[in-house]
Design an enzyme around this catalytic site. Structure first.
Site, PDB file in Angstrom:
ATOM      1  CB  SER A  79      -0.870   0.024   1.251  1.00 56.12           C
ATOM      2  OG  SER A  79      -0.108   0.010   2.403  1.00 56.12           O
TER       3      SER A  79
ATOM      4  CG  ASP B 123      -5.025   5.052   6.859  1.00 52.54           C
ATOM      5  OD1 ASP B 123      -3.812   5.050   7.444  1.00 52.54           O
ATOM      6  OD2 ASP B 123      -5.206   4.458   5.860  1.00 52.54           O
TER       7      ASP B 123
ATOM      8  CG  HIS C 194      -1.809   3.758   4.329  1.00 52.76           C
ATOM      9  ND1 HIS C 194      -3.054   3.021   4.920  1.00 52.76           N
ATOM     10  CD2 HIS C 194      -1.120   2.515   3.824  1.00 52.76           C
ATOM     11  CE1 HIS C 194      -3.232   1.689   4.551  1.00 52.76           C
ATOM     12  NE2 HIS C 194      -2.202   1.438   3.996  1.00 52.76           N
TER      13      HIS C 194
END
Length: 368
Positions: A44, A333, A336
């Site tokens: 990610s 969040d 990230h």
């Protein structure tokens, strides 16, 4: 992440970074005769839409609010580090390999998928699967170009392309969910072996330029801080979990050794080792110096201080709260990073201060 030793090269130009506030990377004009080709592999931290394309879904607001002004298939409020690096190289954002709706692969492709790890090997979308996808892309592209297909990479460009890998965080995170600290450390060589296989497989198909990120300070993520039982001895002077960060450092030491070994073993190859751990940890440890607030707290989440992370009410789910736009948070969040933090990370990479020796962009241009 770890100490960078001679033999690993960073292929980007020098950029001045403000010491007081986080700035976007300065405009850099490539000296190459054409934009560089980039093939990216990872999780990610660098997925620009592969997860969304693969599952046929989209993220919800407030993701994407800082730059794209709508959810932009990235788990962030805006651009990722890979986006800023592409901008600095005067090339477009990388198209996910799984994008079937008008993809443009002329500047490379992005195989990174949210949640990916090095192991298990055959679970989508492990590093092994991502490299297998690339090898298929590599084998089919030349014939398709000859048959008139456009928006693909020409055969000769695969040898001069830059191959970037940013993976390992999920391997460590998943291991800590079920294993003791000694057991996690014992597993690290198996993660490093998968990265070795990935580089070797790409090299055997003509790849020569590799750019390898080590992994970040896992113990500083709000998600981990909120989820793991803690006592004072587990936390370092900046409030991060020592065991998780120590495991990341051990991973990085072994990755650095692999980088050095492959530099000497693979003829005409350049292995890039980038100390992302040090870059990220420095921003967290010296947040106020760089203009950031609440370095261990998520901008978007639930629960309020000190971490604003709730596994049952994550960013975008009913009950979440989000910091004001323009706030200088490092974590978006809980897992990230924010666009503001990613901009600083990219700028520090571009400074060449986290590579040894310090080589500017001309080195890469001269290899094309």
């Amino acid at each position: 992440m770890g100490v960078v030793k001679e033999g690993c090269y960073l292929l980007f130009p020098f950029v001045i970074l403000s010491l007081s506030v986080p700035l976007l990377p300065l405009s850099v004009h490539s000296q190459c005769t054409k934009p560089p080709i980039i093939f990216n592999f990872g999780d990610s931290n660098s997925d620009t839409g592969g997860y969304v394309d693969g599952l046929g879904l989209n993220f919800v607001p407030p993701n994407g609010r800082a730059y794209f002004h709508h959810p932009a298939r990235r788990l962030a409020d805006g651009r990722l580090m890979i986006d800023f690096l592409c901008e600095s190289l005067n090339t477009g954002y990388l198209t996910p390999y799984l994008n079937s709706l008008g993809p443009n692969f002329t500047n490379g492709a992005n195989f990174a998928i949210i949640g990916s790890a090095t192991l298990p090997r055959y679970v989508p979308f492990s590093l092994h699967v991502q490299v297998s996808q690339f090898l298929r892309f590599r084998s089919l592209s030349p014939a398709l170009v000859l048959n008139g297909y456009q928006d693909l990479v020409a055969d000769g460009d695969f040898e001069t392309a830059l191959y970037t890998i940013d993976i390992g965080q999920n391997d460590l995170a998943a291991s800590f969910d079920s294993l003791s600290y000694p057991q996690v450390i014992d597993k690290i060589p198996s993660f490093i072996t998968e990265i070795k296989y990935a580089i070797s497989n790409i090299y055997q198909r003509g790849g020569k330029n590799f750019w390898i990120h080590n992994t970040g300070p896992l113990g500083c993520l709000p998600q981990k801080l909120a989820s793991f039982a803690r006592n004072a001895i587990e936390l370092d002077e900046h409030g991060c979990l020592r065991p998780l960060n120590n495991a990341a450092k051990i991973f990085n030491t072994q990755l650095r050794v692999l980088c050095e070994q492959l530099n000497s073993q693979l003829i005409n190859a350049t292995i890039v080792y980038v100390d992302i751990y040090s870059i990220k940890y420095d921003l967290i440890a010296n947040a106020s110096h760089h203009g950031f607030d609440s370095p261990l707290m998520a901008c978007c989440g639930n629960g309020g201080p000190p971490y604003n992370y709730n596994a049952n009410i994550t960013c975008g789910r009913t009950g979440y709260t989000v910091c004001h736009e323009g706030s200088k948070f490092i974590s978006w969040d809980g897992v990230h990073y924010t666009e503001a933090a990613n901009a600083v990370f990219a700028s520090k990479i571009l400074s060449t201060n986290y590579s040894t020796p310090r080589v500017n962009f001309n080195f890469f241009c001269n290899k094309m």
